[in-house]
Design a protein around this motif. Structure first.
Motif, PDB file in Angstrom:
ATOM      1  N   GLU B  18      33.414  34.092  44.130  1.00 13.70           N
ATOM      2  CA  GLU B  18      34.323  33.562  45.160  1.00 13.70           C
ATOM      3  C   GLU B  18      35.754  33.493  44.611  1.00 13.70           C
ATOM      4  O   GLU B  18      35.978  33.017  43.501  1.00 13.70           O
ATOM      5  CB  GLU B  18      33.848  32.154  45.533  1.00 13.70           C
ATOM      6  CG  GLU B  18      34.406  31.613  46.820  1.00 13.70           C
ATOM      7  CD  GLU B  18      33.562  32.028  48.032  1.00 13.70           C
ATOM      8  OE1 GLU B  18      34.064  31.890  49.133  1.00 13.70           O
ATOM      9  OE2 GLU B  18      32.405  32.479  47.848  1.00 13.70           O
ATOM     10  N   GLY B  19      36.715  33.940  45.410  1.00 16.78           N
ATOM     11  CA  GLY B  19      38.104  33.833  44.974  1.00 16.78           C
ATOM     12  C   GLY B  19      38.549  34.968  44.065  1.00 16.78           C
ATOM     13  O   GLY B  19      39.717  35.051  43.693  1.00 16.78           O
ATOM     14  N   ARG B  20      37.634  35.826  43.690  1.00 16.85           N
ATOM     15  CA  ARG B  20      38.032  36.956  42.859  1.00 16.85           C
ATOM     16  C   ARG B  20      38.066  38.227  43.690  1.00 16.85           C
ATOM     17  O   ARG B  20      37.390  38.330  44.707  1.00 16.85           O
ATOM     18  CB  ARG B  20      37.026  37.176  41.721  1.00 16.85           C
ATOM     19  CG  ARG B  20      37.074  36.107  40.655  1.00 16.85           C
ATOM     20  CD  ARG B  20      35.907  36.279  39.712  1.00 16.85           C
ATOM     21  NE  ARG B  20      35.907  35.235  38.698  1.00 16.85           N
ATOM     22  CZ  ARG B  20      36.498  35.386  37.500  1.00 16.85           C
ATOM     23  NH1 ARG B  20      37.087  36.523  37.188  1.00 16.85           N
ATOM     24  NH2 ARG B  20      36.484  34.412  36.632  1.00 16.85           N
ATOM     25  N   ARG B  21      38.823  39.182  43.184  1.00 21.72           N
ATOM     26  CA  ARG B  21      38.807  40.504  43.794  1.00 21.72           C
ATOM     27  C   ARG B  21      37.525  41.215  43.375  1.00 21.72           C
ATOM     28  O   ARG B  21      37.157  41.184  42.191  1.00 21.72           O
ATOM     29  CB  ARG B  21      40.024  41.282  43.294  1.00 21.72           C
ATOM     30  CG  ARG B  21      39.976  42.769  43.573  1.00 21.72           C
ATOM     31  CD  ARG B  21      41.318  43.396  43.326  1.00 21.72           C
ATOM     32  NE  ARG B  21      41.653  43.442  41.905  1.00 21.72           N
ATOM     33  CZ  ARG B  21      42.865  43.663  41.428  1.00 21.72           C
ATOM     34  NH1 ARG B  21      43.874  43.822  42.266  1.00 21.72           N
ATOM     35  NH2 ARG B  21      43.097  43.719  40.138  1.00 21.72           N
ATOM     36  N   TRP B  22      36.865  41.844  44.328  1.00 20.50           N
ATOM     37  CA  TRP B  22      35.659  42.600  44.004  1.00 20.50           C
ATOM     38  C   TRP B  22      35.973  44.071  43.906  1.00 20.50           C
ATOM     39  O   TRP B  22      36.476  44.678  44.850  1.00 20.50           O
ATOM     40  CB  TRP B  22      34.580  42.369  45.065  1.00 20.50           C
ATOM     41  CG  TRP B  22      33.845  41.089  44.824  1.00 20.50           C
ATOM     42  CD1 TRP B  22      34.168  39.856  45.293  1.00 20.50           C
ATOM     43  CD2 TRP B  22      32.685  40.926  44.008  1.00 20.50           C
ATOM     44  NE1 TRP B  22      33.291  38.912  44.831  1.00 20.50           N
ATOM     45  CE2 TRP B  22      32.354  39.541  44.040  1.00 20.50           C
ATOM     46  CE3 TRP B  22      31.886  41.780  43.249  1.00 20.50           C
ATOM     47  CZ2 TRP B  22      31.268  39.011  43.348  1.00 20.50           C
ATOM     48  CZ3 TRP B  22      30.798  41.256  42.573  1.00 20.50           C
ATOM     49  CH2 TRP B  22      30.499  39.886  42.609  1.00 20.50           C
ATOM     50  N   VAL B  23      35.696  44.613  42.751  1.00 21.05           N
ATOM     51  CA  VAL B  23      35.901  46.043  42.566  1.00 21.05           C
ATOM     52  C   VAL B  23      34.530  46.667  42.406  1.00 21.05           C
ATOM     53  O   VAL B  23      33.809  46.361  41.457  1.00 21.05           O
ATOM     54  CB  VAL B  23      36.772  46.320  41.330  1.00 21.05           C
ATOM     55  CG1 VAL B  23      36.915  47.816  41.112  1.00 21.05           C
ATOM     56  CG2 VAL B  23      38.132  45.659  41.485  1.00 21.05           C
TER      57      VAL B  23
END
Lengths: 144, 333, 658, 276, 320
Positions: B18-23
């Motif tokens: 949550e709250g992070r960029r997903w690559v």
């Protein structure tokens, strides 16, 4: 498309030294008013205008690019404007193909005696660009 | 290792990230590449590895280093802040190993590369062990194992059907894993066998010396004459990190940017006066391969190739590591 | 960073009345490289210029921006000032705040914002300016005159009288051109050959003129001051040195072919001089019609020649001449009225053109000056002139007015009336254009002599018995007319010679849509071409009568003489430049150059593989006029235009878009 | 740990001094703000930048014994060096460093020094020379052999003609490839001039810097004179972008010139591939 | 029609024996990778057996001819239609001297995507030779049939020049230029032209994000043969090194414009691009415009003159 408050289009105009720049001068000496949207770059001939100059202007923040040269047949260098026509024709189509409104690039013929015409072209183009709004596609991210 | 069903695993990962960029690997047209998405995804069975690995999310194709502004003869400089917390998901062991290598290079003294390290510190790597080989990979030949975790914080092992095993390999990984419901268990994971097994002329330990003795071998020329001097191999390579620096000026203000460079490009080592220590493709191809297999091992003790096979698959002129080793090994062709 | 000084001109209140100069100054002071900004009321005035010079000294300025009026107005002024201040004139850039800003905008905020952009453009450009130097090229003091008509003759004589050696090349066997074919000239009615022949002789005998008749220019290389001209001297088959001009051969020749000089109205032999007063008076054998050349036997002329001058073995010779200037006076042709089927030009022998009428009326012509219908050999009772045949008619001819027809029709009508007072003369016209000294009076004289001017177009001419029937409309009274005549004269237009475009290509000059050679500027440079060193005279440039041709020839000669009076010449510094390191040698640039200023050369370069030669483009600064077409054609970016370099234009774009 | 190793400190140009008549070499004197000053060794370099144009690695030509201001002698060869030449006193300049190993001044202590330089190559050695001049008693005799194309192209004229010859146990030998009317000194290339001078290798370390072709022949000359490989130190120059051993550009084999160099002993050099 | 490898070998050997050429450029089998054929040069008649001519000879050769002949080497080139036109592009650009190349034309039935075949049908590589059956390649003697519909390389799907044109000699086997797989070479161009403008931009932006700017497309392109590419120059800074939508736009715009009227449609750029950027859609757009606007027939066949280096007085004026 949301247009910034107070936004005015900016046109970069490449004017050939012999006809169109002089035409713009004549508009001045005849005190024919036209929108302050245009900024003129003097080039010896419309044939000097590299299509990359056009994209560069759109990238850096111009909303439209005008290339103005002598009427066909009147080129000071006899044929420069005809080369320009071909190149810019292709340029315009390629711009459209790649998703840039083709109306942002215009090539027109303005002779040294056509001050009025120069003013009219600027007026027309400004109106077109006002409708189109600023270039959204090519703006680069600035510093924070 | 915890065992989990696929859908539960995705839910759990999404919650932790949550709250992070997903690559994540995404298929665009016919090519897989790592792209920003809103969360982890289930991979179709045809996912082997991405054409373009996750390297660019740690060492971007270009990024500002600083911003400057002139006023009169004075200049003010602001360092760039270019990181966002992110999760890179679905990274294969070859790329995980590559990231481990990049980490060690960027952290090396006397000048650790803080911009990379900061971004790296805010990155969670979720690895994915290989169950099927892509057509050109040869990781085991380079001492890389298709189920090893390397730089990963978490490692996913696809088991039977919908079942996955997940293991943690770092502090963050363990924190995340603790939030996954389920018991520690053992499960047998049978990793893929790489498609290619390179006939190595010598052991990996002896490879640097073997190559250095062949610095002047005519085999280099026989390999490199068809190199077209593009940067494809370097840009696809998960361990290539060379960069260049230049200024982007916007009339008295602008930014200094760092961008991917490649030692195969003609201007790479050309000096302002015109002198170029590596003037032809022969020297440049040699530099690239020697850097991976000889120079870097001599410097930091590890081979800079993880056997991902991208250079084999994508070089338009068929220049690749196996060919180099064979040509230098004395096969005259 | 280059130290830039910016000078903001108020131009009284012309600029300062609309642009907020203080706000502008504050913005300009922040621009990169700007170390000095000042305002002046009139920067172009002596005190204004002096203050720039002072600032250059005090602030060690390296680049100067003058933000004032149009550079077309004062760039020269300020460039001269730069020189006196010890700076290269090309390190100056002007921002056009007057014509392009204060005179066309009202709103002070908008105008000021625009002024800031315009000055920034100039600053960005001038920062990248390099000092430009004009080069020097030596000048060959010799002129080539192309064409031996009245214009060419006049130009050659004028040049020779300046003491300049002249090479005159004429493609036909004799000097004289069209004027020699004419009978009398308007408006004075003096005899054409009487005034022309002395000039022809003067050319032939002038010590400074080398006359090459029956010769053609094969190729022209080089550039202003340094042309290399290759001339083909066509085989005359008569040895010019030996021939005495006795004329024995002419009368003996068994062949009879239509005479070009008489426009087919008379005949000549295969060995001939075009007309009796020809200069040089040396015959030429027309090998197409000569029995010896076509059938292998005859040799009558050879036997007849007392001087042994006939030389069947003679071959074309190529001679090379170096000249510094070229005057092109290749003349005109007459429009072929066959396009106007309704005038029955080919259908009836009694429909002729104006030029044919000249031969008919000339005392040296086929009829010895008696006006007889070509069809019947009778004196005509009624003659009809039709004007504007092939001119002022975009559909079938050309759009332009042929200019001379109104007057020559009046002249021919007068001649008719003089020789055959009882002959009725009708002239059908659209307009009568008689602008010229004594021209209107001359035209009125024709009317006074009883020439009937009918305004209207002729619809049809057709043979009717042994006469011609003319159907027409009088548009002034709106009535259809039908009348009979014995002779119809078509005032056919002056058109370019058929090989005009080829000649233009050879010389590297431009021709307009019709094929007339283009002058460099229709008003200000009427006798120059775009190609430096090449000048125009006579009807090759456009329809012209004799006085105009002679005047233009004199003008062209004096322009050429002015050029050739110098030992060397400064070249334009704003020229294309090649970065040989980047140049691929594809020579696309050369293809788009309108001045043939780009050629190739080989250079040696050091590469990884050793030293090798490579081909690169090279610009002749003597020929280049600085249009920049080549710079755009060059994909490598190896071709650039000094003063308008790619990096400068890109910087200007950047400056305007900030 | 430096928070961002690629971000330079901003200094101020104090003086710009042309070294040669043609103006192709200029020395910039630069002052850094107190907090950004760094200590360095002779022979180390710094990355100079003109913001908006770019960066360029230049050796520090002033000695660490005079730390208030740094000097850089710049030969104009490209875009960035041209921009450096255009800087005016009072203008800002970016500096980061110091980079590279520099000369091993501790190991050189007590030894005789033979300084061999050509053209702009004297710049890094000038740092060493002035360092030794400032600590004269710590080092043995110093011979400086310096050459340039013409007398006009000799750099640091004040020092080579005036100050250095006056220092005890310092000899300055100058040569030019081509003399002019005023030149009365020797004419000839540095390597042959060196062989004529025939300095003894006994207890001496030779240090050389100059154009690659000169270095090549100087190394041969030194060998002929009996110098052992470990007695010879030379400097190398390659294209650099980061200066911190990360951009992968300036390696010769496994050695990075920016981190492990630019000073290498001849012994080391012989073990490196000949790709420079 | 068969892939007449022995005939190719014989021709190559003859050229070398007769000293018409110093070397022959063709393809060879990669000993490590069964599907791979790489460009190969043979200098001795005895070694022509190293050459291979089968459905996996993917790499274009034209760009290699350029560097190889620079020093005056006389080169025989096994040239398919695309290779021949590429070489002619370089000849017209004065980058290859005509007398330095001997074009040995090979009518081409289309090339297969080797990796794909390897993945799906590895036993195909046991073949001793190949035959062309129009819609299939057939392995000899195993009889394995590879459908072209499935395996044809992208660049070969759109090919218009299967017949090698303007060659010194053409291997006399059957064949023609007709490509049954290409109904409309401008189909993709038309589809894009018909999209609304914002979607067109989105289409390209998606690709800009994927383009690595590795310049493989430029380096393989026979029309991109400049001594110094303007995109590599720092001064003027035509293209900044920074990668963003705007700079990617400038890169692809400039590339398309620089090959406009010069592209030989060999498809090498498309083949070389690791991320599948639709470079062909840009190149063919330029071709289509050259046809539409200036009436250039066969815009992919190099001419002495190029459309953007000329003009016609009656060129269309679309700017109103």
């Amino acid at each position: 498309m949301s247009v910034r408050e107070g936004w005015r289009p900016k046109i970069v105009a490449f004017c050939c030294n012999w006809c169109s720049y002089a035409g713009a001068d004549l508009a001045g000496t005849s005190r024919i008013p036209y929108p302050a949207s245009v900024r003129i770059i003097r080039v010896p001939c419309s044939g000097r205008v590299n299509p990359v100059f056009v994209v560069r202007a759109l990238q850096r923040g111009a909303d439209g690019v005008l290339v103005a040269g002598c009427h066909p047949g009147d080129c000071h260098y006899s044929t420069g404007n005809l080369y320009a026509r071909r190149r810019l024709l292709v340029t315009r189509r390629l711009l459209a193909y790649m998703g840039i409104e083709p109306e942002r690039l215009r090539l027109c013929w303005v002779s040294a005696s056509e001050g009025e015409r120069f003013a009219k072209v600027i007026e027309e183009m400004t109106a077109v660009l006002e409708k189109l709004g600023p270039v959204q596609q090519l703006r680069e991210e600035g510093p924070p | 290792m915890k065992l989990v069903r696929g859908s539960d695993m995705l839910r759990w990962l999404r919650r932790c990230g949550e709250g992070r960029r997903w690559v994540v690997p995404a298929k665009e047209d016919r090519h897989w590449l790592f792209a920003e998405r809103d969360g982890p995804v289930v991979f179709p069975p045809d996912y082997r590895n991405a054409t373009v690995g996750p390297k660019g999310w740690l060492l971007p194709r270009s990024e500002p280093i600083l911003y400057y502004r002139w006023t009169g003869g004075r200049v003010s400089v602001t360092p760039a802040q270019g990181w966002r917390p992110q999760v890179i998901y679905g990274v294969r062991p070859c790329d995980l190993k590559a990231i481990a290598l990049l980490d060690s290079i960027m952290a090396s003294e006397p000048w650790p590369e803080t911009q990379y390290l900061t971004r790296r510190a805010h990155t969670v790597l979720v690895g994915m062990a290989c169950t099927a080989a892509s057509s050109c990979c040869f990781c085991t030949s380079m001492g890389v194992h298709p189920a090893e975790s390397y730089a990963a914080d978490l490692m996913i092992y696809p088991l039977q059907g919908e079942e996955y095993g997940v293991a943690a390999f770092s502090e963050v990984g363990r924190e995340w894993l603790a939030q996954l419901e389920g018991e520690e268990a053992d499960a047998a994971f049978s990793p893929a066998v790489p498609a290619l097994s390179l006939p190595m002329p010598t052991s990996l330990e002896d490879l640097p010396g073997w190559l250095e003795r062949r610095f002047d071998d005519p085999g280099w020329q026989r390999l490199a004459w068809r190199c077209l001097s593009c940067g494809l191999c370097a840009y696809l390579c998960p361990t290539c990190y060379c960069y260049g620096i230049s200024d982007v000026d916007r009339g008295g203000a602008g930014r200094r940017v760092r961008w991917w460079d490649a030692c195969t490009l003609p201007d790479f080592s050309r000096m302002a006066g015109g002198h170029d220590p590596r003037p032809t493709t022969t020297e440049r191809v040699r530099q690239r391969i020697m850097h991976k297999l000889a120079y870097h091992p001599a410097r930091q003790g590890e081979i800079l190739c993880t056997g991902c096979g991208r250079c084999i698959e994508y070089c338009p002129m068929g220049i690749h590591l196996p060919a180099a080793l064979r040509l230098l090994g004395g096969d005259g062709r | 960073m280059k130290r830039v000084g910016v000078f903001l001109c108020w131009c009284g209140s012309n600029i300062a009345g609309v642009v907020d100069m203080d706000r502008l100054q504050a913005e300009v002071e922040r621009m990169p490289g700007v170390v000095h900004v000042e305002q002046n009321k009139y920067t172009c005035s002596d005190p204004g210029q002096e203050s720039i010079r002072r600032a250059i000294r005090e602030h060690r300025l390296q680049r100067v921006v003058v933000a004032a009026c149009s550079p077309r107005m004062h760039e020269r002024t300020f460039r001269a000032m730069m020189r006196t201040a010890g700076l290269n004139p090309y390190l100056l850039e002007m921002a056009n705040l007057r014509e392009h800003c204060s005179w066309v905008h009202r709103d002070i905020d908008e105008a000021t914002a625009k002024a800031v952009d315009l000055v920034r453009r100039a600053v960005f450009k001038v920062r990248l300016a390099r000092p430009l130097q004009s080069g020097k090229v030596p000048i060959t003091r010799r002129a080539l005159v192309l064409g031996g008509g009245i214009a060419g003759i006049q130009a050659a004589l004028d040049l020779a009288d300046f003491g300049i050696p002249v090479v005159l090349v004429e493609s036909s066997p004799s000097l004289g051109g069209r004027m020699a074919q004419l009978d009398k000239t308007f408006p004075t009615l003096d005899c054409s050959s009487c005034i022309l022949t002395p000039k022809m002789v003067e050319v032939a005998t002038h010590p400074s003129i080398r006359l090459l008749t029956y010769s053609e220019v094969e190729s022209v290389e080089g550039y202003v001051g340094n042309f290399k001209v290759l001339v083909r001297r066509k085989a005359r088959s008569v040895d010019e040195q030996r021939c005495t001009g006795c004329g024995e051969c002419l009368s003996k020749c068994p062949a009879k072919v239509p005479s070009e000089f008489d426009l087919g109205l008379g005949t000549r032999g295969a060995i001939y001089v075009p007309f009796p007063q020809a200069v040089p008076n040396v015959p030429v054998i027309d090998r197409q019609s000569c029995l010896y050349f076509t059938r292998g036997r005859c040799r009558i002329c050879q036997r007849a020649c007392p001087a042994g001058a006939i030389d069947y073995q003679q071959e074309d010779r190529l001679e090379s001449y170096e000249v510094g200037a070229i005057v092109v006076a290749t003349g005109y042709d007459q429009f072929d009225p066959a396009a106007y089927g309704e005038y029955a030009y080919r259908a009836s022998p009694n429909v002729i053109t104006g030029l044919e009428f000249e031969r008919l009326v000339s005392s040296t012509g086929p009829t010895g000056g008696r006006i007889l219908t070509p069809g019947g050999g009778r004196e005509p009772q009624r003659v009809v002139f039709i004007k504007c045949v092939g001119s002022r008619d975009e559909q079938r001819g050309a759009s332009y007015c042929s200019k001379t027809c109104c007057m020559y029709v009046a002249k021919q009508a007068i001649l008719l009336k003089e020789k055959l007072p009882r002959c009725e003369v009708y002239v059908f016209y659209m307009d009568v254009r008689a602008a010229g000294k004594d021209y209107e009076e001359f035209y009125l004289r024709a009317r006074e002599m009883g020439v009937q001017y009918v305004r209207g177009r002729v619809a049809r001419v057709f043979p009717h018995g042994d006469r011609l029937r003319i159907r027409a409309e009088d548009t002034l009274i709106g009535r259809r007319l039908e009348l009979e005549a014995d002779l119809v004269v078509l005032a056919s237009a002056m058109v370019p010679r058929p090989d005009a475009r080829q000649v233009a290509r050879k010389l590297g000059i431009a021709a307009n849509q019709h094929g007339f050679f283009s002058e460099a500027h229709p008003k200000l440079r009427p006798v120059e071409t775009h190609t430096a060193g090449i000048f125009l005279a006579g009807a090759a440039q456009g329809p012209k009568d004799i006085p105009d041709s002679v005047a233009q020839a004199g003008a062209a000669a004096s322009k050429a003489a002015a050029l050739l009076s110098r030992q060397e010449m400064e070249t334009e510094p704003v020229v294309a430049e090649v970065n040989e390191h980047w140049c691929s040698g594809c020579l696309r640039c050369a293809r788009v150059c309108p001045y043939n200023a780009i050629s190739e050369r080989e250079i040696r370069v050091r590469t990884a593989a050793g030293v090798r030669t490579k081909t690169v483009a090279t610009v002749n600064p003597g020929l280049c006029q600085g249009c920049g077409a080549c710079a755009v054609a060059c994909r490598d970016g190896a071709m650039n235009l000094a003063g308008f370099a790619d990096q400068q234009v890109l910087a200007e774009v950047d400056a305007l878009c900030l | 740990m430096n928070p961002a190793p690629l971000v330079p400190a901003v200094g101020e140009v104090v003086e710009v001094r042309p070294e040669t008549a043609s103006g192709d070499i200029k020395t910039l004197r630069v002052r850094l703000p107190e907090e950004d000053r760094f200590s360095f060794r002779p022979g180390q370099c710094a990355m100079l930048s003109v913001f908006g144009v770019g960066e360029c690695m230049i050796s520090i030509s002033s000695p660490p014994t005079r730390p208030e201001e740094l000097e850089f002698s710049v030969k104009r060869v490209g875009r960035v060096t041209a921009a450096l030449h255009e800087l005016e006193p009072g203008e800002c300049i970016g500096i980061r460093g110091p980079y590279g190993n520099g000369f091993p001044v501790e190991e050189l202590r007590g030894k005789g020094l033979l300084v061999v330089a050509g053209g702009i190559g004297l710049a890094p050695l000038r740092s060493l020379v002035n360092y030794v001049v400032d600590r004269r008693e710590e080092y043995g005799p110093m011979r400086i052999v310096y050459g340039a194309r013409t007398p006009q192209d000799l750099c640091f004229k004040e020092e080579i003609f005036r100050s250095w010859p006056g220092v005890p146990q310092v000899e300055v030998h100058l040569t030019v490839d081509q003399g002019d009317e005023e030149w009365t000194g020797p004419v000839g290339l540095v390597p042959s001039f060196l062989e004529e001078l025939a300095p003894s290798p006994e207890g001496v370390v030779a240090l050389t810097c100059g154009p690659p072709i000169m270095i090549k022949f100087v190394l041969e000359a030194l060998q002929n004179l009996g110098f052992d490989d470990h007695q010879v130190l030379t400097t190398l120059e390659l294209k650099m972008q980061c200066g911190i051993g990360k951009c992968g550009r300036c390696n010769i084999g496994s050695r990075y010139v920016c981190v492990d160099g630019p000073v290498f002993s001849l012994k080391e050099l012989r073990q490196m591939p000949a790709e420079y | 029609m068969s892939w007449a490898l022995p005939a190719v070998d014989a021709l190559a050997a003859r050229l070398l024996e007769d000293r018409l050429v110093d070397a022959v450029l063709g393809w060879a089998r990669d000993p490590d990778l069964p599907w791979q054929r790489y460009p190969h040069r043979v200098d001795e008649p005895s070694r022509v057996g190293e050459l291979v001519w089968d459905p996996f000879c993917a790499p274009g050769l034209a760009k290699l001819v350029f560097r190889m002949t620079e020093g005056g080497l006389k080169l025989g080139v096994l040239a398919r239609g695309c290779d021949a036109l590429g070489v002619w592009r370089l000849i017209h650009d004065r980058r290859i001297a005509r007398e330095n190349v001997y074009l040995l034309g090979l009518p081409c039935p289309g090339m297969a995507d080797g990796v794909r075949v390897w993945e799906e049908c590895p036993e195909a590589f046991d073949a001793a030779g190949w035959e062309d059956h129009g819609s299939h390649w057939v392995a000899v003697p195993t009889g394995i049939r590879l459908p072209k519909e499935r395996f044809l390389l992208d660049k070969c799907l759109q090919c218009q020049v299967r017949w090698p044109r303007q060659c010194d000699e053409v291997l006399a086997v059957q064949g023609g230029s007709w490509n049954p797989f290409c109904e409309d070479r401008y189909r993709q161009v038309r589809q894009l032209e018909e999209l609304p403008l914002p979607q067109r931009f989105d289409f390209w932006r998606g690709w800009f994000e994927r383009c690595l700017r590795c310049f493989a497309c430029r380096q393989v392109c026979p029309a991109c043969n400049c001594e110094s590419c303007s995109l590599d120059q720092f001064e003027p800074n035509w293209l900044e090194r920074e990668v963003g939508v705007a700079t990617q736009f400038i890169f692809h715009f400039t590339r398309a414009l620089h090959v406009a009227g010069r592209c030989v449609d060999c498809g090498e750029c498309q083949r070389a691009c690791p991320v599948g950027f639709p470079l062909g859609a840009l190149n063919r757009k330029m071709m289509k415009d050259m046809e539409d606007l200036f009436g250039v027939r066969e815009p992919f066949v190099p001419q002495e003159s190029e459309p953007l280096g000329e003009f016609a007085l009656d060129d269309p004026d679309e700017f109103r």
